[in-house]
Design a protein around this motif. Structure first.
Motif, PDB file in Angstrom:
ATOM      1  N   THR A  43      42.230  47.861  54.875  1.00  0.00           N
ATOM      2  CA  THR A  43      43.537  47.353  54.448  1.00  0.00           C
ATOM      3  C   THR A  43      44.717  48.107  55.044  1.00  0.00           C
ATOM      4  O   THR A  43      45.837  47.603  55.019  1.00  0.00           O
ATOM      5  N   GLY A  44      44.504  49.334  55.493  1.00  0.00           N
ATOM      6  CA  GLY A  44      45.604  50.162  55.949  1.00  0.00           C
ATOM      7  C   GLY A  44      46.391  50.762  54.786  1.00  0.00           C
ATOM      8  O   GLY A  44      47.435  51.372  54.986  1.00  0.00           O
ATOM      9  N   GLN A  45      45.889  50.609  53.567  1.00  0.00           N
ATOM     10  CA  GLN A  45      46.565  51.126  52.376  1.00  0.00           C
ATOM     11  C   GLN A  45      46.021  52.507  52.025  1.00  0.00           C
ATOM     12  O   GLN A  45      44.841  52.789  52.223  1.00  0.00           O
ATOM     13  N   GLU A  46      46.892  53.344  51.468  1.00  0.00           N
ATOM     14  CA  GLU A  46      46.484  54.692  51.075  1.00  0.00           C
ATOM     15  C   GLU A  46      46.598  54.904  49.571  1.00  0.00           C
ATOM     16  O   GLU A  46      46.658  56.035  49.099  1.00  0.00           O
ATOM     17  N   ASP A  47      46.640  53.836  48.832  1.00  0.00           N
ATOM     18  CA  ASP A  47      46.678  53.874  47.365  1.00  0.00           C
ATOM     19  C   ASP A  47      45.699  52.802  46.893  1.00  0.00           C
ATOM     20  O   ASP A  47      45.985  51.614  46.970  1.00  0.00           O
ATOM     21  N   ILE A  48      44.534  53.240  46.457  1.00  0.00           N
ATOM     22  CA  ILE A  48      43.439  52.318  46.148  1.00  0.00           C
ATOM     23  C   ILE A  48      43.026  52.492  44.683  1.00  0.00           C
ATOM     24  O   ILE A  48      42.797  53.608  44.222  1.00  0.00           O
ATOM     25  N   ARG A  78      42.297  55.497  40.244  1.00  0.00           N
ATOM     26  CA  ARG A  78      43.295  55.434  41.315  1.00  0.00           C
ATOM     27  C   ARG A  78      43.144  56.648  42.213  1.00  0.00           C
ATOM     28  O   ARG A  78      43.221  57.793  41.748  1.00  0.00           O
ATOM     29  N   ASN A  79      42.935  56.391  43.497  1.00  0.00           N
ATOM     30  CA  ASN A  79      42.780  57.470  44.466  1.00  0.00           C
ATOM     31  C   ASN A  79      43.639  57.185  45.691  1.00  0.00           C
ATOM     32  O   ASN A  79      44.022  56.040  45.940  1.00  0.00           O
ATOM     33  N   HIS A  80      43.911  58.238  46.449  1.00  0.00           N
ATOM     34  CA  HIS A  80      44.807  58.141  47.601  1.00  0.00           C
ATOM     35  C   HIS A  80      44.112  58.685  48.852  1.00  0.00           C
ATOM     36  O   HIS A  80      44.297  59.858  49.209  1.00  0.00           O
ATOM     37  N   ASP A 105      54.069  54.672  39.146  1.00  0.00           N
ATOM     38  CA  ASP A 105      54.572  54.020  40.349  1.00  0.00           C
ATOM     39  C   ASP A 105      54.105  52.568  40.371  1.00  0.00           C
ATOM     40  O   ASP A 105      53.306  52.141  39.540  1.00  0.00           O
ATOM     41  N   ASP A 106      54.594  51.834  41.368  1.00  0.00           N
ATOM     42  CA  ASP A 106      54.131  50.457  41.525  1.00  0.00           C
ATOM     43  C   ASP A 106      52.613  50.432  41.659  1.00  0.00           C
ATOM     44  O   ASP A 106      52.010  51.312  42.272  1.00  0.00           O
ATOM     45  N   ILE A 107      52.022  49.404  41.094  1.00  0.00           N
ATOM     46  CA  ILE A 107      50.574  49.249  41.173  1.00  0.00           C
ATOM     47  C   ILE A 107      50.271  48.409  42.417  1.00  0.00           C
ATOM     48  O   ILE A 107      50.726  47.275  42.536  1.00  0.00           O
ATOM     49  N   LEU A 152      49.885  56.352  31.602  1.00  0.00           N
ATOM     50  CA  LEU A 152      51.236  55.977  32.030  1.00  0.00           C
ATOM     51  C   LEU A 152      51.681  56.807  33.232  1.00  0.00           C
ATOM     52  O   LEU A 152      52.377  56.302  34.115  1.00  0.00           O
ATOM     53  N   SER A 153      51.262  58.075  33.294  1.00  0.00           N
ATOM     54  CA  SER A 153      51.614  58.904  34.451  1.00  0.00           C
ATOM     55  C   SER A 153      50.821  58.472  35.688  1.00  0.00           C
ATOM     56  O   SER A 153      51.366  58.463  36.795  1.00  0.00           O
TER      57      SER A 153
END
Length: 193
Positions: A132-137, A165-167, A69-71, A64-65
């Motif tokens: 993707t330009g995303q930093e939350d994968i 989940r990695n950033h 945040d948004d997925i 849960l932690s």
């Protein structure tokens, strides 16, 4: 003679197939099988009992932690629009990695105290981030799910999928990011139930 084994994937995993083939060959050679320490029903009982225990509650809190945040949805650029009706068409690209590069990867993994899987996961998530330009994968990774030694020779379905989940944010070195991936992977495996 022909022997045909037909099993639904919900009752056995890849490890189970290996166990069945090994035991079938032993029986064919008239060898005696070692007695089972446990059966799948014992594992089921452990699962049921653990639902009431603190250990599972702690694992739930961990996940849960991780996902408080948004997925994110991976926004991969495509070369054509997605069809209205989902299709499973695709392609496969096979390639070999040269020995020199493989040796470098192994050396990098060893020098940084990570597994080859962790190293490649770090590279893969950076690649997805670049596309993707995303930093939350988030990457789903199948695992054997055999967390106890007693389960190594038990036939059954133990497979699970871990959502790792990695950033991969800019401004850090690859080695710094690799250590984050290592920690995230260890934490996910510790909370895999």
């Amino acid at each position: 003679q022909i022997l045909l084994l037909d099993m639904h994937h919900i009752i056995s995993d890849g490890v189970s197939i290996g166990i069945l083939l090994k035991e079938w060959a032993a029986l064919y050679e008239e060898k005696e099988l070692a007695p089972l320490k446990i059966q799948y029903k014992d594992y089921s009982e452990w699962q049921r009992e653990s639902c009431q225990k603190d250990r599972l509650k702690k694992q739930e809190e961990y996940w849960l932690s991780v996902f408080q945040d948004d997925i994110p949805v991976l926004n991969m650029p495509t070369d054509f629009p997605r069809p209205q009706m989902q299709s499973y068409e695709g392609d496969r690209i096979a390639f070999a990695i040269e020995r020199e590069l493989t040796d470098k990867l192994k050396r990098t993994a060893k020098e940084n105290g990570v597994t080859m899987y962790m190293l490649l996961l770090a590279g893969y998530t950076i690649l997805l981030s670049k596309y993707t330009g995303q930093e939350d994968i988030i990457v789903g990774s199948p695992i054997a799910g055999r967390t106890r030694e007693e389960l190594e020779h038990t036939v059954g379905m133990f497979v699970n999928t871990l959502a790792l989940r990695n950033h991969p944010k800019g401004g850090r070195s690859f080695i710094e990011y690799l250590q984050d991936v290592k920690e995230n992977t260890f934490n996910a495996y510790e909370n895999q139930d």
